[in-house]
Write a protein that holds these residues in place. Structure first.
Motif, PDB file in Angstrom:
ATOM      1  N   GLU A  91     102.836  32.640  91.178  1.00  0.00           N
ATOM      2  CA  GLU A  91     103.198  31.930  89.954  1.00  0.00           C
ATOM      3  C   GLU A  91     102.804  30.459  90.007  1.00  0.00           C
ATOM      4  O   GLU A  91     103.093  29.713  89.063  1.00  0.00           O
ATOM      5  N   LYS A  92     102.187  30.046  91.090  1.00  0.00           N
ATOM      6  CA  LYS A  92     101.841  28.634  91.238  1.00  0.00           C
ATOM      7  C   LYS A  92     100.324  28.452  91.204  1.00  0.00           C
ATOM      8  O   LYS A  92      99.565  29.399  91.148  1.00  0.00           O
ATOM      9  N   ASP A  93      99.929  27.146  91.309  1.00  0.00           N
ATOM     10  CA  ASP A  93      98.510  26.770  91.268  1.00  0.00           C
ATOM     11  C   ASP A  93      97.843  27.365  90.013  1.00  0.00           C
ATOM     12  O   ASP A  93      98.460  27.370  88.945  1.00  0.00           O
ATOM     13  N   TYR A  94      96.637  27.864  90.161  1.00  0.00           N
ATOM     14  CA  TYR A  94      95.903  28.425  89.015  1.00  0.00           C
ATOM     15  C   TYR A  94      95.976  29.947  88.974  1.00  0.00           C
ATOM     16  O   TYR A  94      95.263  30.583  88.181  1.00  0.00           O
ATOM     17  N   PHE A  95      96.859  30.533  89.827  1.00  0.00           N
ATOM     18  CA  PHE A  95      96.945  31.991  89.854  1.00  0.00           C
ATOM     19  C   PHE A  95      97.371  32.582  88.516  1.00  0.00           C
ATOM     20  O   PHE A  95      96.839  33.619  88.104  1.00  0.00           O
ATOM     21  N   PRO A  96      98.335  31.968  87.788  1.00  0.00           N
ATOM     22  CA  PRO A  96      98.677  32.544  86.471  1.00  0.00           C
ATOM     23  C   PRO A  96      97.475  32.581  85.514  1.00  0.00           C
ATOM     24  O   PRO A  96      97.349  33.511  84.714  1.00  0.00           O
ATOM     25  N   LEU A  97      96.608  31.566  85.607  1.00  0.00           N
ATOM     26  CA  LEU A  97      95.416  31.581  84.754  1.00  0.00           C
ATOM     27  C   LEU A  97      94.481  32.714  85.154  1.00  0.00           C
ATOM     28  O   LEU A  97      93.880  33.375  84.293  1.00  0.00           O
ATOM     29  N   LEU A  98      94.340  32.926  86.462  1.00  0.00           N
ATOM     30  CA  LEU A  98      93.441  33.983  86.932  1.00  0.00           C
ATOM     31  C   LEU A  98      93.938  35.360  86.530  1.00  0.00           C
ATOM     32  O   LEU A  98      93.150  36.221  86.126  1.00  0.00           O
ATOM     33  N   PHE A  99      95.246  35.561  86.656  1.00  0.00           N
ATOM     34  CA  PHE A  99      95.792  36.883  86.346  1.00  0.00           C
ATOM     35  C   PHE A  99      96.030  37.072  84.859  1.00  0.00           C
ATOM     36  O   PHE A  99      96.302  38.186  84.406  1.00  0.00           O
ATOM     37  N   GLY A 112      86.790  34.534  84.378  1.00  0.00           N
ATOM     38  CA  GLY A 112      86.973  33.509  85.384  1.00  0.00           C
ATOM     39  C   GLY A 112      87.565  32.233  84.795  1.00  0.00           C
ATOM     40  O   GLY A 112      87.632  32.049  83.581  1.00  0.00           O
ATOM     41  N   VAL A 113      87.994  31.353  85.678  1.00  0.00           N
ATOM     42  CA  VAL A 113      88.581  30.075  85.272  1.00  0.00           C
ATOM     43  C   VAL A 113      87.725  28.960  85.885  1.00  0.00           C
ATOM     44  O   VAL A 113      87.511  28.944  87.102  1.00  0.00           O
ATOM     45  N   MET A 114      87.225  28.073  85.029  1.00  0.00           N
ATOM     46  CA  MET A 114      86.425  26.932  85.506  1.00  0.00           C
ATOM     47  C   MET A 114      87.083  25.655  84.997  1.00  0.00           C
ATOM     48  O   MET A 114      87.296  25.504  83.790  1.00  0.00           O
ATOM     49  N   ILE A 115      87.399  24.751  85.893  1.00  0.00           N
ATOM     50  CA  ILE A 115      88.023  23.472  85.551  1.00  0.00           C
ATOM     51  C   ILE A 115      87.115  22.379  86.100  1.00  0.00           C
ATOM     52  O   ILE A 115      86.941  22.236  87.309  1.00  0.00           O
ATOM     53  N   ASN A 116      86.505  21.631  85.201  1.00  0.00           N
ATOM     54  CA  ASN A 116      85.526  20.626  85.604  1.00  0.00           C
ATOM     55  C   ASN A 116      86.165  19.339  86.122  1.00  0.00           C
ATOM     56  O   ASN A 116      85.524  18.578  86.841  1.00  0.00           O
ATOM     57  N   THR A 134      95.346  19.301  82.049  1.00  0.00           N
ATOM     58  CA  THR A 134      96.761  19.138  81.683  1.00  0.00           C
ATOM     59  C   THR A 134      97.562  20.420  81.824  1.00  0.00           C
ATOM     60  O   THR A 134      98.762  20.428  81.561  1.00  0.00           O
ATOM     61  N   GLY A 135      96.927  21.517  82.184  1.00  0.00           N
ATOM     62  CA  GLY A 135      97.647  22.784  82.335  1.00  0.00           C
ATOM     63  C   GLY A 135      98.307  22.871  83.704  1.00  0.00           C
ATOM     64  O   GLY A 135      99.004  21.970  84.162  1.00  0.00           O
ATOM     65  N   HIS A 136      98.058  23.961  84.397  1.00  0.00           N
ATOM     66  CA  HIS A 136      98.609  24.159  85.730  1.00  0.00           C
ATOM     67  C   HIS A 136      98.007  23.147  86.717  1.00  0.00           C
ATOM     68  O   HIS A 136      96.883  22.703  86.547  1.00  0.00           O
ATOM     69  N   LYS A 137      98.769  22.848  87.750  1.00  0.00           N
ATOM     70  CA  LYS A 137      98.333  21.884  88.758  1.00  0.00           C
ATOM     71  C   LYS A 137      98.243  22.574  90.120  1.00  0.00           C
ATOM     72  O   LYS A 137      98.932  23.572  90.389  1.00  0.00           O
ATOM     73  N   LEU A 138      97.360  22.047  90.972  1.00  0.00           N
ATOM     74  CA  LEU A 138      97.280  22.511  92.352  1.00  0.00           C
ATOM     75  C   LEU A 138      98.377  21.805  93.157  1.00  0.00           C
ATOM     76  O   LEU A 138      98.237  20.646  93.520  1.00  0.00           O
ATOM     77  N   SER A 139      99.480  22.525  93.407  1.00  0.00           N
ATOM     78  CA  SER A 139     100.624  21.908  94.077  1.00  0.00           C
ATOM     79  C   SER A 139     100.822  22.445  95.486  1.00  0.00           C
ATOM     80  O   SER A 139     101.554  21.861  96.287  1.00  0.00           O
ATOM     81  N   THR A 140     100.199  23.568  95.826  1.00  0.00           N
ATOM     82  CA  THR A 140     100.385  24.190  97.135  1.00  0.00           C
ATOM     83  C   THR A 140      99.388  23.612  98.132  1.00  0.00           C
ATOM     84  O   THR A 140      98.266  23.297  97.772  1.00  0.00           O
ATOM     85  N   ASP A 141      99.815  23.501  99.405  1.00  0.00           N
ATOM     86  CA  ASP A 141      98.891  23.072 100.446  1.00  0.00           C
ATOM     87  C   ASP A 141      97.851  24.163 100.639  1.00  0.00           C
ATOM     88  O   ASP A 141      98.174  25.342 100.871  1.00  0.00           O
ATOM     89  N   ARG A 142      96.573  23.789 100.536  1.00  0.00           N
ATOM     90  CA  ARG A 142      95.490  24.764 100.638  1.00  0.00           C
ATOM     91  C   ARG A 142      94.537  24.352 101.755  1.00  0.00           C
ATOM     92  O   ARG A 142      94.522  23.188 102.205  1.00  0.00           O
ATOM     93  N   SER A 143      93.720  25.290 102.181  1.00  0.00           N
ATOM     94  CA  SER A 143      92.792  25.020 103.282  1.00  0.00           C
ATOM     95  C   SER A 143      91.729  24.002 102.905  1.00  0.00           C
ATOM     96  O   SER A 143      91.070  23.431 103.766  1.00  0.00           O
TER      97      SER A 143
END
Length: 672
Positions: free
Chosen positions: A534-542, A547-551, A557-566
């Motif tokens: 339910e976090k990051d851009y996963f709701p957009l993907l599902f 596909g989802v492209m964010i330039n 202004t939509g979902h934000k990358l809030s999780t620590d990622r590699s």
């Protein structure tokens, strides 16, 4: 399915549409040019001088009509420029900021560049003016006019009320030169109100040049004497001569007959003929000038009474009139008496291109003495026959040249198209000699070149997708499959970091299985990194199969990358991802980032979407193989336990163990 080229029969070849281009041109030009000339020649040979006069009157009528058409085209083109400028962003912005008193230096530079460029790009335009809602000139191609007020001009009054307007020829209030003023309202950005007016002035001498060049450019219509004796002039709705082929004519800026008091008031109110400064103020402003009044030519009142109703009715035609030798004398009341020369007039109304009622704004008058029409009819016929022969030869030569100009590039383009159909190599240079043409054929060649390149690019893209799909489908080992997917995507998409996550249905989470630098062990005893679906851009993907492209991640202004990622060390600026689904079942996700804004393109997105379908199938297949292997291992363990139990039971049931058990029980009894 290719189109079959069937040979044409003899009768089909005779049809006009099947003729070769050069033959079509030759026949059409011969019909349009030579045939009318021959008809006129043979009919004129049987007519007397009156018939010749009638024909010449038709010719000058056509001449008047063609001249009117040129002026109409000039007015229409000018108003297209006005409309374009009135909707120009720099013009709207400048007026809006001027109203608010917030004009910046850059705005001043932009508006000056816009109006100067419009003037310099059109040799017919003398001035470009920008007015605010009160009629003050706030930008102008002549800087000394800025700051003066022009709300008395009709072109401003009409435009500020929301109307497009085109004036007749007016004498400028500032520089005292003639011109035609056009105007259009300038609306605010939201189109809710009129904030100003955009106006241009067509050079009056350009209109005069049209009249001057009219006679000398119509050699197929009039004779040499008619060129010398003829005059062309423009009259307005008040009967005033506002332009003349003879710039020294004493008719210029005078009225045919007398104008009415009401008309005179209108002329003075708009300062149609400009004005003169008072004697005590030689450098006055336009509003301070005393309007000039037109000087009448009383003897031409009958001509005015004839032409003005014809102008109001529109159209073109010809008339005959008596041209008095003394234009300042009173008008003659004797119709049969002509105190001067008989003249023939060809006239044509010039329609106002911005008027909804198609009213006439001018009338073009071609005025020629009738005596110049009368000559040696036979000589005229001979000259006409000779001209017909020469014209026929010219038409044939011209048609061949023009046809070759069209046929050669079309043939070359057709040959290249056939080569493309046969799957032969194609480069834009193959049709470079056609694409450089500025006509429709050149445009067709450019579109064709772009189309072929685009189609072949799409074919190459599909071929790449197929090759990638084949590669990742050949492997059944899950880690190897995931590695192949990332490696294949890296060949066609430029990214800095990527992750492949597989969906855990039981925990509604995503488990990280692969990055572009590390393969996470698929050992179930090792704890894996999981992400909340339910976090990051996963709701957009599902949320959809696309596909989802964010330039611009920061500006999204939509979902934000809030999780620590590699990929956090790369400071991602743009993102591209797609969900993996197989048979309505979510398999996982492929995500990638770039450290640059706009790091991905629509082509990248389309490739990722296409590959994701095959990737999902490959991953599902690898998971199924892994599950099958796990079940086989569990089955082996169960079988081993069963064999052990059988061996133990066989040993304990032997005679030795039975005797040993009996002795043990006996001793226990004795001890008790």
């Amino acid at each position: 399915m290719p189109v079959q080229n069937t040979p044409l029969s003899f009768w089909q070849k005779l049809r006009f549409r099947n003729w070769k281009i050069f033959i079509k041109f030759m026949v059409v030009l011969l019909v349009l040019a030579v045939v009318p000339l021959l008809i006129v020649t043979f009919s004129s040979s049987r007519e007397a001088s009156n018939a010749l006069v009638d024909r010449e009157e038709i010719n000058i009528s056509r001449l008047a009509y063609s001249t009117a058409q040129r002026i109409e085209q000039l007015l229409g083109d000018n108003h297209n420029v006005i409309s374009m400028l009135a909707n120009d962003r720099d013009v709207i912005t400048y007026i809006s900021q001027y109203r608010e008193g917030a004009v910046q230096i850059q705005n001043q530079v932009d508006i000056n560049y816009t109006i100067l460029n419009a003037r310099d790009s059109h040799d017919t335009i003398e001035l470009v003016s920008v007015f605010d809602a009160e009629g003050w000139a706030i930008a102008h191609t002549k800087e000394y006019i800025v700051g003066s007020q022009w709300d008395f001009r009709k072109y401003f009054q009409q435009a500020i009320q929301g109307n497009k307007y085109l004036s007749g020829i007016l004498i400028g209030g500032k520089d005292d030169t003639p011109g035609i003023f056009g105007s259009a309202p300038v609306y605010s950005q939201d189109h809710s109100e009129i904030i100003g007016v955009l106006s241009t002035k067509i050079r009056g001498d350009y209109v005069t040049d049209i009249l001057v060049n009219t006679l000398s450019s119509e050699e197929g219509m009039l004779s040499g004497n008619e060129f010398l004796e003829g005059e062309v002039y423009l009259i307005n709705e008040y009967g005033m001569v506002m332009a003349h082929s003879d710039t020294d004519s004493d008719w210029l800026y005078r009225s045919l007959g007398r104008v009415s008091k009401d008309d005179l008031k209108d002329i003075v109110d708009v300062m149609m003929l400009g004005g003169d400064c008072p004697a005590d103020n030689p450098t006055c402003e336009p509003l301070e000038k005393i309007a000039r009044e037109p000087q009448p030519m009383p003897a031409l009142q009958p001509l005015a009474d004839t032409l003005l109703p014809l102008m109001a009715a529109g159209g073109s035609g010809h008339i005959r009139y008596c041209r008095p030798s003394d234009i300042d004398a009173p008008a003659s009341t004797d119709v049969s008496d002509c105190p001067g020369q008989r003249h023939s007039i060809g006239y044509a109304a010039v329609t106002n291109p911005v008027s909804d009622t198609e009213e006439s704004i001018f009338m073009v008058v071609v005025d020629i003495p009738e005596e110049v029409f009368l000559g040696d009819i036979n000589a005229f016929v001979q000259r006409a026959k000779f001209s017909a022969v020469i014209l026929a030869v010219i038409v044939i030569v011209v048609s061949l040249v023009v046809a070759r100009t069209l046929a050669k590039p079309i043939g070359h383009l057709s040959q290249v198209a056939q080569n493309v159909e046969n799957d032969e190599p194609f480069e834009p240079d193959d049709i470079a000699e056609v694409t450089v043409l500025g006509d429709e054929v050149g445009r067709l060649a450019r579109v064709f070149s772009s189309m072929v390149l685009a189609l072949r690019a799409r074919m190459a893209e599909l071929r790449t997708i197929y090759e990638i799909g084949s590669k990742i489908s050949d492997n059944v080992d899950l880690p190897d499959t995931l590695s192949d997917i990332i490696a294949s995507l890296g060949d066609v998409i430029d990214f800095d970091a990527a992750e492949i996550c597989l969906y855990d249905l039981q925990n509604n989470a995503l488990e990280l299985y692969l990055t572009n630098t590390e393969i996470v062990s698929d050992d179930e005893t090792i704890e894996k990194t999981t992400y909340d679906s339910e976090k990051d851009y996963f709701p957009l993907l599902f949320g959809g199969r696309q596909g989802v492209m964010i330039n611009d991640i920061a500006g999204y202004t939509g979902h934000k990358l809030s999780t620590d990622r590699s990929w956090d060390a790369f400071e991602p600026k743009s993102y591209l991802g797609v969900s993996l689904g197989n048979q309505d079942r979510v398999v996982g996700t492929i995500e990638m980032i770039s450290s640059r804004m706009n790091g991905f393109s629509e082509d990248n997105k389309r490739i990722l979407e296409s590959i994701s379908i095959q990737a999902a199938v490959a991953i599902s297949k690898a998971q199924e193989v892994k599950d099958r292997e796990r079940r086989l291992v569990n089955m082996d363990i169960v079988l081993d336990e069963s064999r052990t139990n059988e061996e133990v039971e066989k040993v304990t049931s032997s005679e030795f163990f039975e005797n040993l058990k009996a002795n043990l029980n006996k001793r226990r009894t004795q001890n008790k």
